[in-house]
Design a protein around this motif. Sequence first.
Motif, PDB file in Angstrom:
ATOM      1  N   THR A  62     -67.517  43.599  37.772  1.00  0.00           N
ATOM      2  CA  THR A  62     -67.001  44.607  38.698  1.00  0.00           C
ATOM      3  C   THR A  62     -65.898  44.033  39.574  1.00  0.00           C
ATOM      4  O   THR A  62     -64.891  44.711  39.844  1.00  0.00           O
ATOM      5  CB  THR A  62     -68.146  45.156  39.561  1.00  0.00           C
ATOM      6  OG1 THR A  62     -69.149  45.701  38.698  1.00  0.00           O
ATOM      7  CG2 THR A  62     -67.665  46.240  40.508  1.00  0.00           C
ATOM      8  N   VAL A  63     -66.049  42.791  39.996  1.00  0.00           N
ATOM      9  CA  VAL A  63     -65.011  42.151  40.813  1.00  0.00           C
ATOM     10  C   VAL A  63     -63.707  42.033  40.027  1.00  0.00           C
ATOM     11  O   VAL A  63     -62.623  42.283  40.570  1.00  0.00           O
ATOM     12  CB  VAL A  63     -65.476  40.765  41.303  1.00  0.00           C
ATOM     13  CG1 VAL A  63     -64.320  40.001  41.941  1.00  0.00           C
ATOM     14  CG2 VAL A  63     -66.616  40.909  42.308  1.00  0.00           C
ATOM     15  N   THR A  64     -63.780  41.685  38.745  1.00  0.00           N
ATOM     16  CA  THR A  64     -62.539  41.566  37.966  1.00  0.00           C
ATOM     17  C   THR A  64     -61.877  42.926  37.770  1.00  0.00           C
ATOM     18  O   THR A  64     -60.647  43.026  37.780  1.00  0.00           O
ATOM     19  CB  THR A  64     -62.786  40.907  36.597  1.00  0.00           C
ATOM     20  OG1 THR A  64     -63.692  41.687  35.822  1.00  0.00           O
ATOM     21  CG2 THR A  64     -63.328  39.501  36.760  1.00  0.00           C
ATOM     22  N   VAL A  65     -62.678  43.967  37.581  1.00  0.00           N
ATOM     23  CA  VAL A  65     -62.102  45.313  37.471  1.00  0.00           C
ATOM     24  C   VAL A  65     -61.410  45.690  38.775  1.00  0.00           C
ATOM     25  O   VAL A  65     -60.295  46.240  38.786  1.00  0.00           O
ATOM     26  CB  VAL A  65     -63.193  46.343  37.114  1.00  0.00           C
ATOM     27  CG1 VAL A  65     -62.654  47.771  37.209  1.00  0.00           C
ATOM     28  CG2 VAL A  65     -63.733  46.082  35.707  1.00  0.00           C
ATOM     29  N   ALA A  66     -62.061  45.378  39.898  1.00  0.00           N
ATOM     30  CA  ALA A  66     -61.445  45.652  41.202  1.00  0.00           C
ATOM     31  C   ALA A  66     -60.164  44.854  41.384  1.00  0.00           C
ATOM     32  O   ALA A  66     -59.142  45.386  41.856  1.00  0.00           O
ATOM     33  CB  ALA A  66     -62.444  45.323  42.312  1.00  0.00           C
ATOM     34  N   ALA A  67     -60.188  43.587  41.011  1.00  0.00           N
ATOM     35  CA  ALA A  67     -59.001  42.741  41.161  1.00  0.00           C
ATOM     36  C   ALA A  67     -57.840  43.257  40.315  1.00  0.00           C
ATOM     37  O   ALA A  67     -56.679  43.214  40.742  1.00  0.00           O
ATOM     38  CB  ALA A  67     -59.336  41.303  40.783  1.00  0.00           C
ATOM     39  N   ASP A  68     -58.147  43.761  39.126  1.00  0.00           N
ATOM     40  CA  ASP A  68     -57.095  44.339  38.278  1.00  0.00           C
ATOM     41  C   ASP A  68     -56.389  45.499  38.975  1.00  0.00           C
ATOM     42  O   ASP A  68     -55.217  45.767  38.716  1.00  0.00           O
ATOM     43  CB  ASP A  68     -57.693  44.853  36.963  1.00  0.00           C
ATOM     44  CG  ASP A  68     -58.173  43.738  36.044  1.00  0.00           C
ATOM     45  OD1 ASP A  68     -57.790  42.576  36.264  1.00  0.00           O
ATOM     46  OD2 ASP A  68     -58.939  44.045  35.115  1.00  0.00           O
ATOM     47  N   ARG A  99     -64.662  39.133  30.848  1.00  0.00           N
ATOM     48  CA  ARG A  99     -63.356  39.788  30.873  1.00  0.00           C
ATOM     49  C   ARG A  99     -62.230  38.820  31.235  1.00  0.00           C
ATOM     50  O   ARG A  99     -61.098  38.967  30.759  1.00  0.00           O
ATOM     51  CB  ARG A  99     -63.349  40.944  31.877  1.00  0.00           C
ATOM     52  CG  ARG A  99     -64.291  42.090  31.550  1.00  0.00           C
ATOM     53  CD  ARG A  99     -64.123  43.248  32.526  1.00  0.00           C
ATOM     54  NE  ARG A  99     -62.891  43.983  32.265  1.00  0.00           N
ATOM     55  CZ  ARG A  99     -61.832  43.969  33.047  1.00  0.00           C
ATOM     56  NH1 ARG A  99     -61.829  43.253  34.174  1.00  0.00           N
ATOM     57  NH2 ARG A  99     -60.758  44.665  32.731  1.00  0.00           N
ATOM     58  N   ASN A 100     -62.486  37.856  32.111  1.00  0.00           N
ATOM     59  CA  ASN A 100     -61.410  36.985  32.578  1.00  0.00           C
ATOM     60  C   ASN A 100     -61.690  35.512  32.338  1.00  0.00           C
ATOM     61  O   ASN A 100     -61.074  34.658  32.956  1.00  0.00           O
ATOM     62  CB  ASN A 100     -61.150  37.215  34.072  1.00  0.00           C
ATOM     63  CG  ASN A 100     -62.236  36.634  34.965  1.00  0.00           C
ATOM     64  OD1 ASN A 100     -63.396  36.533  34.563  1.00  0.00           O
ATOM     65  ND2 ASN A 100     -61.877  36.257  36.176  1.00  0.00           N
ATOM     66  N   ARG A 101     -62.624  35.218  31.432  1.00  0.00           N
ATOM     67  CA  ARG A 101     -63.042  33.820  31.262  1.00  0.00           C
ATOM     68  C   ARG A 101     -61.873  32.939  30.817  1.00  0.00           C
ATOM     69  O   ARG A 101     -61.727  31.806  31.291  1.00  0.00           O
ATOM     70  CB  ARG A 101     -64.221  33.754  30.296  1.00  0.00           C
ATOM     71  CG  ARG A 101     -63.958  34.270  28.868  1.00  0.00           C
ATOM     72  CD  ARG A 101     -63.909  33.157  27.859  1.00  0.00           C
ATOM     73  NE  ARG A 101     -63.127  33.518  26.695  1.00  0.00           N
ATOM     74  CZ  ARG A 101     -62.818  32.649  25.740  1.00  0.00           C
ATOM     75  NH1 ARG A 101     -63.249  31.394  25.784  1.00  0.00           N
ATOM     76  NH2 ARG A 101     -62.056  33.020  24.730  1.00  0.00           N
ATOM     77  N   ALA A 122     -65.945  26.672  27.708  1.00  0.00           N
ATOM     78  CA  ALA A 122     -65.384  26.364  26.388  1.00  0.00           C
ATOM     79  C   ALA A 122     -63.868  26.455  26.370  1.00  0.00           C
ATOM     80  O   ALA A 122     -63.208  25.800  25.554  1.00  0.00           O
ATOM     81  CB  ALA A 122     -65.987  27.307  25.347  1.00  0.00           C
ATOM     82  N   ALA A 123     -63.301  27.254  27.265  1.00  0.00           N
ATOM     83  CA  ALA A 123     -61.848  27.445  27.297  1.00  0.00           C
ATOM     84  C   ALA A 123     -61.137  26.431  28.197  1.00  0.00           C
ATOM     85  O   ALA A 123     -59.903  26.411  28.233  1.00  0.00           O
ATOM     86  CB  ALA A 123     -61.525  28.863  27.772  1.00  0.00           C
ATOM     87  N   ALA A 132     -68.176  43.773  28.178  1.00  0.00           N
ATOM     88  CA  ALA A 132     -67.904  43.181  26.868  1.00  0.00           C
ATOM     89  C   ALA A 132     -66.417  43.144  26.516  1.00  0.00           C
ATOM     90  O   ALA A 132     -66.067  42.780  25.394  1.00  0.00           O
ATOM     91  CB  ALA A 132     -68.672  43.941  25.794  1.00  0.00           C
ATOM     92  N   GLU A 133     -65.557  43.505  27.454  1.00  0.00           N
ATOM     93  CA  GLU A 133     -64.109  43.471  27.200  1.00  0.00           C
ATOM     94  C   GLU A 133     -63.595  42.029  27.322  1.00  0.00           C
ATOM     95  O   GLU A 133     -62.868  41.658  28.235  1.00  0.00           O
ATOM     96  CB  GLU A 133     -63.389  44.375  28.203  1.00  0.00           C
ATOM     97  CG  GLU A 133     -63.738  45.841  28.062  1.00  0.00           C
ATOM     98  CD  GLU A 133     -63.162  46.686  29.191  1.00  0.00           C
ATOM     99  OE1 GLU A 133     -63.191  47.924  29.074  1.00  0.00           O
ATOM    100  OE2 GLU A 133     -62.689  46.124  30.206  1.00  0.00           O
ATOM    101  N   VAL A 134     -63.963  41.216  26.364  1.00  0.00           N
ATOM    102  CA  VAL A 134     -63.692  39.778  26.431  1.00  0.00           C
ATOM    103  C   VAL A 134     -62.187  39.515  26.505  1.00  0.00           C
ATOM    104  O   VAL A 134     -61.403  40.029  25.701  1.00  0.00           O
ATOM    105  CB  VAL A 134     -64.298  39.049  25.218  1.00  0.00           C
ATOM    106  CG1 VAL A 134     -64.036  37.544  25.300  1.00  0.00           C
ATOM    107  CG2 VAL A 134     -65.803  39.314  25.134  1.00  0.00           C
ATOM    108  N   ASP A 135     -61.796  38.721  27.511  1.00  0.00           N
ATOM    109  CA  ASP A 135     -60.402  38.275  27.704  1.00  0.00           C
ATOM    110  C   ASP A 135     -59.419  39.412  27.970  1.00  0.00           C
ATOM    111  O   ASP A 135     -58.216  39.259  27.761  1.00  0.00           O
ATOM    112  CB  ASP A 135     -59.921  37.448  26.505  1.00  0.00           C
ATOM    113  CG  ASP A 135     -60.702  36.156  26.323  1.00  0.00           C
ATOM    114  OD1 ASP A 135     -61.318  35.691  27.310  1.00  0.00           O
ATOM    115  OD2 ASP A 135     -60.696  35.612  25.203  1.00  0.00           O
TER     116      ASP A 135
END
Length: 252
Positions: free
Chosen positions: A44-50, A131-133, A181-182, A232-235
Amino acid sequence: MIRRVTSPYAQDGFRVGFDWATTGAAAVPGSITAVVDVLSFTTTVTVAADLGIDVYPYRWRDESAVAYAKQYDAVLAVGRSEAGPGEVSLSPVTIRQAQGIERLVLPSPNGSTICQQLSDTGSTVIAVSLRNRAAAAEWVSKRLAEDPQLTVVAIAAGERWKVGALRPAVEDLWGAGGFLAALDVDGFSPEARAAAAAYQDAENELPELLHECAGGRELTQYGFPQDVAIAAEVDSSRSVPVLRDGKLSASN
């Protein structure tokens, strides 16, 4: 300089660490701490940041949270099941549908609580999800390359059983492991290596596994399958929310 401590639990001497929940966050220090709560705080934080929304982490949704939101002229998120038209909650769907919100107080007993706990430790705290890994790993790798004395730890928030005990949530293991891993850095602790390996084992089966894990099934049963889909919206996100002055804002 890498911090030297005596505790056997601190993963001392490694540049990259991993642990669980509030206790692990206290036990394993890092110059940078990536808090991971995939279902749903950090998603949710990443969606807000977007969307350019600043998020103020807060542990409880009570009268003190009302006063806290008023202090910052922020909207206080309601309970996920209580959100009506135009209201926002821990559900990332409601954030995407929101209009005119610039600042949001987002209570959460897990990810939000860990962020608050770490706010005065001197560690740079970032919010990481599936989403932002990759974007978060790139952001951290750059800083670790610039200063070889910096360390990073990923903290998987986990969930709680009704009796209060930690329930290690596999979605948070995948989120933390995907971030780890990234990373473009050596010096992983055994715990960090295990988390990264868990993500690498699952990555080709995401998002299906996210829907089928206990946390995904729980949210779906409660009527929030779209929350799982967004998680599940990876990257999909390039935002790296950084905690400064009590709020998580997209890093410049």
